[in-house]
Design an enzyme around this catalytic site. Structure first.
Site, mmCIF file in Angstrom:
data_model
loop_
_atom_site.group_PDB
_atom_site.id
_atom_site.type_symbol
_atom_site.label_atom_id
_atom_site.label_comp_id
_atom_site.label_asym_id
_atom_site.label_seq_id
_atom_site.Cartn_x
_atom_site.Cartn_y
_atom_site.Cartn_z
ATOM 1 N N ARG A 156 30.532 46.365 80.367
ATOM 2 C CA ARG A 156 31.569 46.603 79.374
ATOM 3 C C ARG A 156 32.749 45.686 79.686
ATOM 4 N NH1 ARG A 156 36.032 50.405 79.436
ATOM 5 N NH2 ARG A 156 35.146 51.390 81.282
ATOM 6 N N CYS B 261 36.084 44.892 78.931
ATOM 7 C CA CYS B 261 37.199 45.583 78.313
ATOM 8 C C CYS B 261 38.358 44.587 78.222
ATOM 9 C CB CYS B 261 37.549 46.778 79.197
ATOM 10 S SG CYS B 261 38.811 47.824 78.518
ATOM 11 N N HIS C 253 39.258 43.528 82.116
ATOM 12 C CA HIS C 253 38.384 43.838 83.255
ATOM 13 C C HIS C 253 36.966 44.041 82.774
ATOM 14 C CE1 HIS C 253 42.374 44.849 84.869
ATOM 15 N NE2 HIS C 253 41.856 44.529 86.047
ATOM 16 N N ASP D 87 29.670 50.250 83.154
ATOM 17 C CA ASP D 87 29.251 51.446 82.407
ATOM 18 C C ASP D 87 28.981 51.111 80.926
ATOM 19 O OD1 ASP D 87 31.762 50.928 81.497
ATOM 20 O OD2 ASP D 87 32.659 52.809 82.158
ATOM 21 N N CYS E 115 37.341 53.514 74.626
ATOM 22 C CA CYS E 115 38.287 53.395 75.745
ATOM 23 C C CYS E 115 39.681 52.987 75.286
ATOM 24 C CB CYS E 115 37.760 52.416 76.790
ATOM 25 S SG CYS E 115 37.761 50.700 76.242
ATOM 26 N N HIS F 82 44.544 35.762 81.962
ATOM 27 C CA HIS F 82 44.009 37.107 82.130
ATOM 28 C C HIS F 82 43.519 37.667 80.790
ATOM 29 C CE1 HIS F 82 43.781 41.293 83.550
ATOM 30 N NE2 HIS F 82 44.427 41.630 82.450
#
Ligand code: ZN
Length: 177
Positions: free
Chosen positions: A155, A157, A143, A147, A103, A140
């Site tokens: 996941r 990410c 996310h 999947d 990704c 932060h």
């Protein structure tokens, strides 16, 4: 005419009482991810964060920014160790849970501990996603998506700029002996 008047009175009465009842719940309604007042174990003024972090770190960790895909320093990085929060140093992910998702950002199947990660609904950019933050300082990270590979199917990410890699894994090294 009379009936209309009565109906309007009823409607006003209902609306007002309804408002009062709804109010406590509406406080918890989703808010923009930035500037939500919450208390964390590690708290600093934005000025202090700005001084302690690099510009890229600050943009991701404190402003909720996203680094460009395929550019982060940990995207193609698979050394053994632990990934800590770039803002407060909390251990967030182990290298054993890192996988190549394709990704463009570092991806993990699970955090070191579930409670180290705070999840929030993020409705920005016309999408509904689950934002992940460091539970210790509220910064932060990225996310989490559903999947990911088995068995977690998750996941995580994460932006490279939100992480600080450390080759030492205290607990696992000790267990070897
Ligand atoms: Zn943190």
């Amino acid at each position: 005419m009379k009936l209309t008047a009565i109906i309007s009175v009823i409607i006003i009465a209902l609306t007002q009482s309804g408002c009062r009842r709804v109010e406590p719940g509406s406080v918890a309604a989703p808010q923009p991810t930035k500037g939500v007042p919450m208390s964390y174990e590690v708290e600093k003024s934005e000025q202090q964060w700005r001084e302690d972090l690099t510009r890229d770190q600050y943009n991701v960790l404190r402003e909720g920014g996203t680094e460009k895909p395929f550019t982060g320093k940990y995207y193609k990085f698979f050394e053994d160790g632990v990934y800590k929060c770039g803002a407060c140093g909390e251990e967030l992910f182990y290298s054993k849970d890192k996988f190549d998702s394709g990704c463009g950002w570092p991806a993990f199947a699970q955090p070191t501990q579930r409670e180290n990660i705070e999840e929030r609904i993020d409705k920005s950019h016309g999408m509904v996603r689950t934002e992940i933050r460091c539970a210790k300082c509220g910064s932060h990270l990225g996310h989490v998506f559903t999947d990911g590979p088995a068995p977690t199917g998750l996941r995580y990410c994460v932006n490279s700029a939100a992480l600080e890699f450390n080759a030492m894994i205290g607990t696992e090294k000790k267990e070897e002996k």
